[in-house]
Design an enzyme around this catalytic site. Structure first.
Site, PDB file in Angstrom:
ATOM      1  N   ARG A   1       8.967 -13.122   4.965  1.00  0.00           N
ATOM      2  CA  ARG A   1       8.433 -13.333   6.578  1.00  0.00           C
ATOM      3  C   ARG A   1       7.785 -14.829   6.556  1.00  0.00           C
ATOM      4  O   ARG A   1       7.767 -15.370   7.698  1.00  0.00           O
ATOM      5  CB  ARG A   1       7.603 -12.381   6.960  1.00  0.00           C
ATOM      6  CG  ARG A   1       8.360 -11.199   7.348  1.00  0.00           C
ATOM      7  CD  ARG A   1       7.476  -9.947   7.752  1.00  0.00           C
ATOM      8  NE  ARG A   1       8.353  -8.767   8.185  1.00  0.00           N
ATOM      9  CZ  ARG A   1       8.124  -7.484   8.160  1.00  0.00           C
ATOM     10  NH1 ARG A   1       6.762  -7.363   8.159  1.00  0.00           N
ATOM     11  NH2 ARG A   1       8.882  -6.712   8.283  1.00  0.00           N
TER      12      ARG A   1
ATOM     13  N   SER B   1       0.869  -1.121   0.000  1.00  0.00           N
ATOM     14  CA  SER B   1      -0.200  -0.027   0.056  1.00  0.00           C
ATOM     15  C   SER B   1       1.002   1.052   0.021  1.00  0.00           C
ATOM     16  O   SER B   1       0.351   2.246  -0.164  1.00  0.00           O
ATOM     17  CB  SER B   1      -0.912  -0.026   1.190  1.00  0.00           C
ATOM     18  OG  SER B   1      -0.144   0.105   2.317  1.00  0.00           O
TER      19      SER B   1
ATOM     20  N   ASP C   1       1.382  -7.347   8.999  1.00  0.00           N
ATOM     21  CA  ASP C   1       2.619  -7.088   9.813  1.00  0.00           C
ATOM     22  C   ASP C   1       2.690  -7.723  10.924  1.00  0.00           C
ATOM     23  O   ASP C   1       3.759  -7.963  11.623  1.00  0.00           O
ATOM     24  CB  ASP C   1       2.985  -5.246   9.997  1.00  0.00           C
ATOM     25  CG  ASP C   1       3.743  -4.757   8.786  1.00  0.00           C
ATOM     26  OD1 ASP C   1       4.367  -5.429   7.909  1.00  0.00           O
ATOM     27  OD2 ASP C   1       3.891  -3.533   8.942  1.00  0.00           O
TER      28      ASP C   1
ATOM     29  N   LYS D   1       8.542  -8.453   2.140  1.00  0.00           N
ATOM     30  CA  LYS D   1       9.073  -7.364   3.257  1.00  0.00           C
ATOM     31  C   LYS D   1      10.506  -7.519   3.338  1.00  0.00           C
ATOM     32  O   LYS D   1      11.194  -7.923   2.595  1.00  0.00           O
ATOM     33  CB  LYS D   1       8.484  -8.007   4.439  1.00  0.00           C
ATOM     34  CG  LYS D   1       6.725  -7.914   4.345  1.00  0.00           C
ATOM     35  CD  LYS D   1       6.215  -6.296   4.192  1.00  0.00           C
ATOM     36  CE  LYS D   1       4.862  -6.398   4.416  1.00  0.00           C
ATOM     37  NZ  LYS D   1       4.244  -4.759   4.631  1.00  0.00           N
TER      38      LYS D   1
ATOM     39  N   LYS E   1      15.952  -1.139  13.774  1.00  0.00           N
ATOM     40  CA  LYS E   1      14.936  -0.372  12.629  1.00  0.00           C
ATOM     41  C   LYS E   1      13.829   0.204  13.321  1.00  0.00           C
ATOM     42  O   LYS E   1      13.518   1.314  12.738  1.00  0.00           O
ATOM     43  CB  LYS E   1      14.748  -1.631  11.746  1.00  0.00           C
ATOM     44  CG  LYS E   1      13.849  -1.104  10.364  1.00  0.00           C
ATOM     45  CD  LYS E   1      13.595  -2.364   9.643  1.00  0.00           C
ATOM     46  CE  LYS E   1      12.772  -2.035   8.463  1.00  0.00           C
ATOM     47  NZ  LYS E   1      13.614  -1.173   7.656  1.00  0.00           N
TER      48      LYS E   1
END
Length: 410
Positions: free
Chosen positions: A327, A156, A296, A323, A394
């Protein structure tokens, strides 16, 4: 009752930095996230000639509706996807030559749907190595605007970048979207644009953005809902209780919806006006859940799934494969290393409870969310360690200390 102070949202901080840079006047961001990703975004703005002043609890950004203050710049985007996708889009509205590069990890992540749309809008943009990946150079001469078609099925963020660009164009933008993932993140974008003076309208699959620019404001950053998921999951897994202040009924972030998944699994959940509490009940039920809009938090659910009373199947999460790492496979590989039976498909993972999981070194692939998710598993499995625990910088440099404190209290 443990109360956990979660740092500001990465997604909101990145959007706020873009909007502040584009606005007319000086914007103050209150409690922005201080992490590698957001520091990299702020550094990128500085390289482009924007002034970013920082105090311990706020950042001030001098907006430049006309674009970057320098005619040439070389910007390193680190590992940040928002930095790597948003800053070239912001620079395109100015006038000059701007080169963008990123880490090897970020170089592998896709960019083509966005850069193709920018080219369709007349932006002179060139990929130096692999088409659709960093590094890239933008020869900017402003953007007229108009109509453009976009595939946002991978991320997105492509749509968010174009929507935020819209008010900086001469004619505004109409973006026709053929596919869209993580819709709540787009809703964050449009709500924040409204706070900066721009109203986006949606007509079916079209998003319409007027020209005219943004106005500066003071903008508070709410706590990160994705980061909160690890602490909520910890409560559900241990039978404890966790409250996160600052995230409640009016929260912008769709990832707060993860607590609804925990509720379906048997946890007690209370969402108040300005806080959310999760209480473990000693039971985690198996379930099948579509996590397309909150992908996520997929690793968070995968990490506690072995302790459910039945299989946990997570569906419609193909975008998690592009990602910081794949993942879906990273979760499967690490769970299998603990002796958990796992099945996967192109866009799903199914985890089967069985014998007690065994401790192992988690392969993180440099992905902060893999570390933070399996830290929750470590509450029930002795011997969990990580090959790169420091990659949490991060988004949450103090994660291990905060999680250790919670563990002691639980």
């Amino acid at each position: 009752m443990p109360v956990v102070d979660i740092p500001g949202s990465k997604s909101i901080t990145a959007r706020a930095l873009f909007l502040a840079a584009a606005a007319d006047g000086v914007t103050t961001l209150v409690r922005p996230l201080r992490s590698d990703d957001t520091e990299g975004f702020a550094e990128g703005l500085t390289r482009l000639g924007y002034r970013v002043g920082r105090t311990p609890d706020s950042w001030q950004v001098d907006g430049r509706p006309q674009g970057p203050a320098v005619a040439e710049a070389d910007v390193y985007c680190r590992d940040g996807a928002t930095t790597a996708r948003f800053l070239p889009t912001l620079a395109a509205a100015g006038h000059g030559t701007y080169r963008f590069d990123a880490s090897e990890q970020m170089r592998r992540r896709p960019l083509l749907p966005l850069t193709r749309a920018l080219r369709d809008l007349g932006v002179d943009l060139r990929h130096e190595d692999r088409e659709g990946h960093h590094p890239l150079t933008v020869h900017a001469s402003g953007v007229a605007g108009g109509e453009v078609t976009l595939d946002a099925g991978q991320s997105s963020q492509y749509l968010t970048a174009l929507l935020m660009l819209g008010p900086l164009t001469e004619k505004g933008l109409r973006v026709h979207v053929t596919d869209l993932v993580s819709v709540p993140y787009v809703e964050i974008t449009t709500a924040m644009m409204r706070a900066f003076g721009v109203e986006v309208t949606r007509e079916g699959n079209d998003f319409v953005v007027p020209p005219g620019g943004y106005r500066a404001t003071t903008y508070p950053i709410e706590p990160d809902a994705s980061t909160s998921s690890y602490f909520f999951a910890a409560a559900a897994l241990t039978g404890g209780e966790v409250t996160v202040p600052g995230l409640g009924e009016g929260a912008l972030q769709g990832d707060l919806g993860f607590v609804d998944v925990l509720r379906r699994m048997g946890a007690g959940v209370e969402i108040g006006a300005d806080r959310t509490t999760v209480r473990g009940t000693g039971t985690l039920r198996g379930l099948t859940v579509n996590m397309r809009d909150i992908s996520d938090t997929m690793p968070t659910l995968a990490a506690i799934a072995p302790f459910a009373d039945g299989p946990v199947r997570i569906e419609d999460v193909a975008n998690t494969r592009v990602k910081e790492c794949d993942r879906l496979e990273a979760c499967a590989e690490n769970l299998r290393a603990m002796g958990v039976r796992v099945e996967t498909g192109p866009d799903w993972i199914e985890i089967h409870p069985g014998a007690a999981p065994e401790g192992t070194e988690i392969k993180t692939y440099g992905d902060h969310r893999i570390v933070m998710s399996f830290a929750v598993t470590g509450l029930r499995v002795p011997g969990i360690s990580f090959d790169d625990p420091g990659c949490v910088r991060k988004t949450f440099p103090g994660f291990h200390e905060e999680f250790a404190a919670l563990r002691a209290r639980l």
